[in-house]
Every structure is written in C-alpha cells, then in structure tokens.
Design an enzyme around this catalytic site. Structure first.
Site, mmCIF file in Angstrom:
data_model
loop_
_atom_site.group_PDB
_atom_site.id
_atom_site.type_symbol
_atom_site.label_atom_id
_atom_site.label_comp_id
_atom_site.label_asym_id
_atom_site.label_seq_id
_atom_site.Cartn_x
_atom_site.Cartn_y
_atom_site.Cartn_z
ATOM 1 N N ASP A 157 -53.859 43.071 -23.810
ATOM 2 C CA ASP A 157 -53.833 43.240 -22.346
ATOM 3 C C ASP A 157 -55.024 42.570 -21.663
ATOM 4 O O ASP A 157 -54.879 42.016 -20.568
ATOM 5 C CB ASP A 157 -53.855 44.735 -21.985
HETATM 6 P P1 NAP Z 1 -54.194 46.175 -26.539
HETATM 7 O O1 NAP Z 1 -53.712 45.521 -25.299
HETATM 8 O O2 NAP Z 1 -53.828 47.604 -26.736
HETATM 9 O O3 NAP Z 1 -53.670 45.294 -27.774
HETATM 10 C C1 NAP Z 1 -54.065 45.559 -29.068
HETATM 11 C C2 NAP Z 1 -53.388 44.530 -29.964
HETATM 12 O O4 NAP Z 1 -54.006 44.649 -31.228
HETATM 13 C C3 NAP Z 1 -51.910 44.760 -30.161
HETATM 14 O O5 NAP Z 1 -51.154 43.794 -29.481
HETATM 15 C C4 NAP Z 1 -51.702 44.726 -31.686
HETATM 16 O O6 NAP Z 1 -50.709 43.751 -32.007
HETATM 17 C C5 NAP Z 1 -53.074 44.307 -32.218
HETATM 18 N N1 NAP Z 1 -53.455 45.044 -33.416
HETATM 19 C C6 NAP Z 1 -53.349 46.355 -33.662
HETATM 20 N N2 NAP Z 1 -53.820 46.664 -34.877
HETATM 21 C C7 NAP Z 1 -54.240 45.502 -35.424
HETATM 22 C C8 NAP Z 1 -54.824 45.156 -36.672
HETATM 23 N N3 NAP Z 1 -55.061 46.074 -37.610
HETATM 24 N N4 NAP Z 1 -55.129 43.864 -36.892
HETATM 25 C C9 NAP Z 1 -54.878 42.926 -35.952
HETATM 26 N N5 NAP Z 1 -54.331 43.187 -34.762
HETATM 27 C C10 NAP Z 1 -54.016 44.464 -34.495
HETATM 28 O O7 NAP Z 1 -55.779 46.083 -26.647
HETATM 29 P P2 NAP Z 1 -56.862 45.534 -25.618
HETATM 30 O O8 NAP Z 1 -56.600 44.104 -25.289
HETATM 31 O O9 NAP Z 1 -58.173 45.945 -26.185
HETATM 32 O O10 NAP Z 1 -56.581 46.338 -24.286
HETATM 33 C C11 NAP Z 1 -56.860 47.699 -24.170
HETATM 34 C C12 NAP Z 1 -55.722 48.399 -23.451
HETATM 35 O O11 NAP Z 1 -55.865 49.814 -23.597
HETATM 36 C C13 NAP Z 1 -55.741 48.108 -21.967
HETATM 37 O O12 NAP Z 1 -54.437 48.101 -21.462
HETATM 38 C C14 NAP Z 1 -56.541 49.285 -21.426
HETATM 39 O O13 NAP Z 1 -56.321 49.553 -20.074
HETATM 40 C C15 NAP Z 1 -55.996 50.401 -22.303
HETATM 41 N N6 NAP Z 1 -56.883 51.563 -22.405
HETATM 42 C C16 NAP Z 1 -58.221 51.363 -22.429
HETATM 43 C C17 NAP Z 1 -59.065 52.447 -22.468
HETATM 44 C C18 NAP Z 1 -60.562 52.210 -22.391
HETATM 45 O O14 NAP Z 1 -61.273 53.076 -21.880
HETATM 46 N N7 NAP Z 1 -61.065 51.107 -22.928
HETATM 47 C C19 NAP Z 1 -58.562 53.772 -22.556
HETATM 48 C C20 NAP Z 1 -57.181 53.927 -22.595
HETATM 49 C C21 NAP Z 1 -56.343 52.806 -22.516
HETATM 50 P P3 NAP Z 1 -49.923 43.837 -33.408
HETATM 51 O O15 NAP Z 1 -49.264 45.176 -33.415
HETATM 52 O O16 NAP Z 1 -48.964 42.706 -33.354
HETATM 53 O O17 NAP Z 1 -50.934 43.700 -34.491
#
Ligand code: NAP
Length: 464
Positions: free
Chosen positions: A391
């Site tokens: 994201d």
């Molecule tokens: P993300 O959008 O959740 O994407 C994580 C990606 O990691 C997934 O597409 C997944 O694809 C890949 N993944 C998962 N396990 C893996 C592994 N073992 N090895 C390699 N790849 C792996 O993460 P982000 O870009 O960090 O964004 C964070 C999101 O969470 C945002 O939407 C944010 O708003 C939300 N959020 C953040 C918080 C905060 O406080 N930081 C709290 C709650 C929610 P695959 O499955 O294809 O591997």
C-alpha cells in the site's frame, strides 16, 4: 505510622512514578533511547502499584492477589507467545484491557458513591461519566480493531446508509444522558443505559474505519484509553492516574494527528467516524503484466548501482527479515554503493513499526529517511528494493482520484530507474487494493519469502 504512610510515602511513590513516566516518555521519542524509556516507564508502573498496595482503603488483599496472578499470567503469555508480527493486535488488546479496568472502576465507584448516603457531587459525576464513556467505547472499539488486525473479520471499512447520522445521534444521546446525570446522579437506569450506548458507540465508531486508515484507529484508541484512566484518577482522587492517563491520552492524541497527516486525512473526519469508504476495486485499472526476475540478476543490478533504496513494509515484519536486510545493505556499502532506507509513517501494522525492526537489527538511524526526505531522491536512485511493502508504494494513491487511498502520500519508487519487489505471490496489501506498480515497465518481481530472497541476494552480492 499510618499518617506517614498515607500522607508521605504513598504520595512520594506517586511522585516518583510520575517522574519516571515523564522521563520514560521523553526517551521513547528516539529509537536509540526507546528501550531505556520503556524500562523507566515500567519501573514507574511498579513503583505506583507498590505504593497503591499500601493504601488505607484496602481492607482485603485476597482479590488483589488473585487479580495480580491472573493479570500477570495473561500479560506474560501475551508477551511470550504472541509473535512480534502480532504486536499491533497485542497493543489493541492492551488498550481494551486498560479501558475495561477504567470502566469497571467507574461503575464500582458510582455504585459505591450512590450507596454511601452522601449526594454525588457534580464534579465527581462528571469524572465518572467521562470515565465510563471513554472507557466503554474504547473496550469495544479496541476489540473490533483487534478483530480487524487479526483478520478475524474483513479489515476494510464497513459502511451503510445513514451511518453517520446513526453514529452522531447515538453519541448525542449518550452525551445528553451524561449531562442529565451530572444534575441528577441517582438515575441508575440511565447510568447503565449510558454505559451500554458507549459500548455500542465503540463498535459503530470503528466499523467504518479500516483498510489504510487503521493506524489512526490504533492511536485514537490509545488516546481514549489514556483519557479514561485520567478521568478515573479524578473520580477516585488518584494523582498518579491523572498524570499517567493525561500523558497517555494526549501523546495518543498527538500521534493520531501525526498519523492523520501521514494519511492526508483531517482529524475532524476521524473524530466523527465519517471517513473510509468501501474498497472499490473497479476504480483500479491495471495495465501490463508482472515481470519476474531471478536473484542473480537482481544482485548484479544492486552490486553495480550507485544508490539503492530499501523500502520495508509489513512483509519485512512477517518474514523477520530485518537482520538480513542490514547484512545485504552492509555488503553493498562495502562495494561503495550508497544505501538508504525509506520509511513510510504507516508501513507495517503500527506506528513506528519499521523503525523498531530496523533499530533491533542495528541499522544506523542516520540511514533511515522519511518520506519527504527520500522522494526527491527517487529519480536519481538506480534501484529501489520494495521488501514486503504494498500500500505504501501504490502509485494509485497519487494518480487515481477514485482510489480509496487517493491522497495518501506514498514512497514514489516508481520514479526510480528500476524497482525490485520482494513478495511471495499476488497477495494484496492491508487495504485489499490492486497495485499498478507491480505492472509497470521498470518493475521486476522477485518472488519468495522476503528473508529467503534477501539471504540469497546477500550471498550473490558477495560473489558479484
Ligand atoms: P501491506 O500493504 O499490508 O503489504 C504487505 C505485503 O507484504 C503484501 O502484499 C504481501 O504480499 C507481502 N508479504 C507478506 N508476507 C511476506 C513475506 N513473508 N515475504 C515477502 N512478502 C510478504 O504493507 P505496507 O505497504 O507496509 O502497508 C501497511 C498497510 O497497513 C497500510 O495500508 C496501512 O495503512 C495499514 N496499517 C498500518 C498500521 C500502522 O500503524 N503502521 C496499522 C494498521 C494498518 P504476498 O502475500 O504476495 O507476499
């Protein structure tokens, strides 16, 4: 002796605890001192608990001992067995427990005051009202946040017609009962209706928030739990609770504002629960195809690059790849490559998630760059390595006004010469959205667990 205990030693223990909380909080502001800050705050909590155990109002220690044992067992079990990747859910549970304690104290204190034979003073009823209002809505709100983060339910916003009107009406009704009770505290039924409405409001408040906006919920619940504790302090005249609750409440509130800024949302939207729309995947138009690449080819590109930027995301945390990314970074630096880490404020699942992981792996703090610092450097960067992030690098947030995450600032890896994405397959990010980055001409996909891929890359770079 009793005088010295009640008037000198207990207040002194509260003063010491408050000082430790304040210094602890100050040290938590920087990764290098955060661990010490945490220990100081924990020591403060111990001092406050020990001080309270000598309180003259305690007539029996039996229930306290049972509570201590049960609480310690639950706390220890959560710390030992919940994995680091579940830390956000664990934090949500902690907020729920803290707020439940505040609510229960509020209800007990109301009951006690009601049957004391004395009228309940307006200021006391005001404190009790705030306590149960904030406490109860935080309990259910945090439990719902836990369910969303644990993926027990859909993490995306749940919206329906008339949602805001219902939420605002419910809140207004609870607030009206609260004000009525200040003038007429004896209305027991109304008091419990207010408690029930607050529980319900917590659920309705968090339901429409989700997807990429979850960080704001987390910090908001943190803030409400703190404010409930502060109100408890006023209700039972406990100064350390007032100080600790206010510190917690307002630091959580400041964090909420910072998270809103990071998400490009306004705090008023958040406070009135009016933001977050259902995920509309039809608004995402992806063109092209995902192009796979092998570890050897990636290693060559990295080894001969001038500047490489690592962009860690939630996948780095699930793979526990923080140590191996540091090893790869060091191997590249030995070859004269400039290595930087780009940190998005909401990457991962809790505020500061990436900073904590990289600090644990001893990545120098000076190598971490915030979004505003790193984005201008992207066009001059040879390779951006996206490690389990999705994201936070989704160009739709910038390019597609119809996207549910439109306006959220991103790390603009697509402006680099080459983008390498490390992920296991076609899994989506927390928002559940498709990511056009993966289909761009300058993007290559290195499939596999991030730790395994980075280990392979580190080995290949040594031999390149
Ligand atoms: P993300 O959008 O959740 O994407 C994580 C990606 O990691 C997934 O597409 C997944 O694809 C890949 N993944 C998962 N396990 C893996 C592994 N073992 N090895 C390699 N790849 C792996 O993460 P982000 O870009 O960090 O964004 C964070 C999101 O969470 C945002 O939407 C944010 O708003 C939300 N959020 C953040 C918080 C905060 O406080 N930081 C709290 C709650 C929610 P695959 O499955 O294809 O591997």
């Amino acid at each position: 002796m009793e005088y010295i205990l009640n008037e000198v030693l207990i207040p002194l223990s509260y003063l010491l605890a408050s000082i430790l909380f304040i210094f602890g909080l100050k040290q938590l502001a920087h990764p290098q001192t955060a661990r010490r800050g945490m220990n100081l705050a924990a020591a403060g909590m111990l001092v406050a608990i020990v001080g309270t155990l000598f309180h003259h109002d305690i007539i029996s220690y039996d229930l306290i001992i049972i509570g201590l044992i049960v609480g310690s067992l639950i706390g220890a079990a959560m710390s030992i067995w919940m994995p680091m990747t579940a830390m956000p859910q664990r934090t949500a549970l902690s907020h729920a427990f803290g707020a439940l304690a505040a609510s229960l104290v509020g209800v007990a204190e109301y009951w006690h005051a009601l049957h004391s034979g004395q009228p309940i003073a307006a200021y006391k009823m005001t404190a009790l009202g705030f306590e149960v209002l904030f406490g109860s809505l935080t309990v259910t709100g945090s439990l719902l946040a836990f369910a969303k983060l644990q993926e027990l339910m859909r993490g995306t916003p749940v919206t329906y017609k008339g949602q805001n009107i219902l939420n605002v009406s419910l809140f207004a009704l609870a607030a009206f009962i609260f004000i009525y009770l200040v003038f007429d505290p004896g209305q027991t039924t109304l008091f419990f209706i207010m408690v029930g409405l607050s529980f319900l409001f917590g659920i309705l408040l968090v339901l429409p928030i989700g997807a990429a906006d979850m960080p704001v919920v987390m910090s908001l619940m943190n803030s409400y739990a703190g404010l409930a504790a502060a109100a408890t302090g006023f209700a039972i005249n406990n100064k350390v609770l007032i100080i600790a609750g206010t510190l917690d409440g307002f630091s959580g509130f400041i964090l909420s504002i910072l998270m809103c800024k990071a998400m490009n949302r306004s705090i008023t939207n958040v406070l009135f629960g009016a933001f977050g729309s259902p995920v509309d995947d039809t608004a995402v138009v992806v063109q092209g195809e995902m192009k796979e690449i092998g570890a050897e080819d990636v290693a060559m590109q990295l080894a001969y690059a001038r500047q490489v930027v690592f962009v860690p995301g939630y996948g780095l945390a699930t793979a526990q790849a923080q140590h191996v990314v540091r090893e790869l970074g060091e191997a590249l630096e030995h070859r004269g490559v400039q290595v930087k880490y780009a940190i998005h404020p909401v990457a991962g699942r809790m505020p500061g998630h990436m900073n904590v992981l990289l600090a644990e792996a001893n990545v120098p703090y000076s190598d971490l760059y915030e979004l505003e610092q790193i984005n201008p450097e992207m066009p001059a960067t040879d390779v951006a390595v996206v490690i389990g992030a999705n994201d936070v690098v989704n160009p739709d947030a910038r390019d597609n006004p119809k996207s549910p995450i439109a306006g959220m600032p991103i790390i603009e890896v697509d402006k680099c010469h080459t983008v390498i994405v490390l992920k296991r397959g076609r899994g989506k990010g927390f928002s559940g959205l498709e990511n056009p980055l993966f289909y761009k001409n300058n993007t290559r996909m290195l499939y596999g667990d991030a730790k395994a891929s980075l280990t392979k890359l580190a080995q290949e770079v040594q031999h390149a």
